[in-house]
Design a protein around this motif. Structure first.
Motif, PDB file in Angstrom:
ATOM      1  N   VAL A  42     -11.356  29.887   2.511  1.00 46.45           N
ATOM      2  CA  VAL A  42     -11.263  28.833   1.498  1.00 46.45           C
ATOM      3  C   VAL A  42      -9.780  28.553   1.276  1.00 46.45           C
ATOM      4  CG1 VAL A  42     -11.741  28.201  -0.896  1.00 46.45           C
ATOM      5  CG2 VAL A  42     -13.399  29.556   0.379  1.00 46.45           C
ATOM      6  N   ARG A 101      -7.381  26.492  -1.307  1.00 42.89           N
ATOM      7  CA  ARG A 101      -7.424  25.843  -2.619  1.00 42.89           C
ATOM      8  C   ARG A 101      -6.018  25.488  -3.075  1.00 42.89           C
ATOM      9  NH1 ARG A 101     -12.333  28.007  -5.035  1.00 42.89           N
ATOM     10  NH2 ARG A 101     -13.825  26.560  -4.144  1.00 42.89           N
ATOM     11  N   LEU A 154      -9.582  30.810 -11.268  1.00 44.25           N
ATOM     12  CA  LEU A 154      -9.448  30.130  -9.980  1.00 44.25           C
ATOM     13  C   LEU A 154      -9.499  31.140  -8.833  1.00 44.25           C
ATOM     14  CD1 LEU A 154      -8.910  27.547  -8.331  1.00 44.25           C
ATOM     15  CD2 LEU A 154      -6.463  27.991  -8.633  1.00 44.25           C
ATOM     16  N   CYS A 155      -8.795  32.257  -9.001  1.00 44.12           N
ATOM     17  CA  CYS A 155      -8.786  33.293  -7.960  1.00 44.12           C
ATOM     18  C   CYS A 155     -10.179  33.882  -7.771  1.00 44.12           C
ATOM     19  CB  CYS A 155      -7.797  34.403  -8.320  1.00 44.12           C
ATOM     20  SG  CYS A 155      -6.076  33.904  -8.177  1.00 44.12           S
ATOM     21  N   LYS A 157     -13.124  32.531  -8.460  1.00 40.23           N
ATOM     22  CA  LYS A 157     -13.998  31.524  -7.847  1.00 40.23           C
ATOM     23  C   LYS A 157     -13.699  31.382  -6.352  1.00 40.23           C
ATOM     24  CE  LYS A 157     -16.634  27.714  -7.752  1.00 40.23           C
ATOM     25  NZ  LYS A 157     -17.639  27.910  -6.729  1.00 40.23           N
ATOM     26  N   THR A 158     -12.438  31.386  -5.997  1.00 40.09           N
ATOM     27  CA  THR A 158     -12.048  31.253  -4.590  1.00 40.09           C
ATOM     28  C   THR A 158     -12.511  32.457  -3.783  1.00 40.09           C
ATOM     29  OG1 THR A 158     -10.143  29.926  -5.250  1.00 40.09           O
ATOM     30  CG2 THR A 158     -10.095  30.865  -3.041  1.00 40.09           C
ATOM     31  N   ARG A 159     -12.320  33.662  -4.312  1.00 33.94           N
ATOM     32  CA  ARG A 159     -12.781  34.872  -3.611  1.00 33.94           C
ATOM     33  C   ARG A 159     -14.296  34.864  -3.454  1.00 33.94           C
ATOM     34  NH1 ARG A 159      -8.820  37.438  -7.069  1.00 33.94           N
ATOM     35  NH2 ARG A 159      -6.978  37.796  -5.809  1.00 33.94           N
ATOM     36  N   ASP A 211     -16.301  32.263  -3.334  1.00 30.84           N
ATOM     37  CA  ASP A 211     -16.672  31.259  -2.329  1.00 30.84           C
ATOM     38  C   ASP A 211     -16.428  31.780  -0.917  1.00 30.84           C
ATOM     39  OD1 ASP A 211     -17.355  29.567  -4.405  1.00 30.84           O
ATOM     40  OD2 ASP A 211     -15.611  28.251  -4.177  1.00 30.84           O
ATOM     41  N   GLU A 265      -4.649  30.116   0.817  1.00 28.71           N
ATOM     42  CA  GLU A 265      -5.814  30.404   1.662  1.00 28.71           C
ATOM     43  C   GLU A 265      -6.334  31.786   1.268  1.00 28.71           C
ATOM     44  OE1 GLU A 265      -6.507  31.493   6.357  1.00 28.71           O
ATOM     45  OE2 GLU A 265      -4.744  32.228   5.284  1.00 28.71           O
TER      46      GLU A 265
END
Length: 118
Positions: free
Chosen positions: A37, A39, A65-66, A68-70, A72, A105
């Motif tokens: 991902v 972001r 944010l971190c 959610k990104t992890r 995903d 990334e």
């Protein structure tokens, strides 16, 4: 033409950072799987996080944010493993790189395997 449903996702309890899953034995190694991902922070998130740094402590906007990104990237890794026919992932890891100012990334990767109770 009908579209195929996405492949089933592995149960998260079948993903481990260890070399093995207790109670199971690896019967086939299917190789490395990953979820990537990329972001960027929005201008509003950057301003909000900047304001939070003034008072100190946890920067909740960036923490969310971190996380959610992890999450995903983790789900994408499990989908990749499912597509390869795996029922488990061992040696799972995360990596993160800043690609450019404000763009990061996050990579979740591991070894897709087929395990049996044993």
């Amino acid at each position: 033409m009908s579209s195929m449903p996405p492949p089933p996702v592995l149960d998260a309890s079948m993903v481990t950072t260890a070399l093995e899953l207790p109670g199971y034995r690896v019967v086939r190694n299917l190789g490395v799987v990953r979820g990537i991902v990329v972001r960027s922070r929005s201008i509003f998130g950057t301003i909000g996080a900047g304001l939070q740094t003034i008072v100190g402590g946890n920067i909740t906007l960036l923490s969310q944010l971190c996380e959610k990104t992890r999450q995903d990237a983790f789900v994408m890794m499990m989908q990749h493993a499912s597509e390869r026919g795996a029922n488990a992932i061992i040696c799972a890891r995360y990596d993160a790189n800043e690609l450019m100012q404000g763009v990061t990334e996050v990579l979740a990767y591991g070894t897709a395997v087929i395990v049996e109770r044993g």
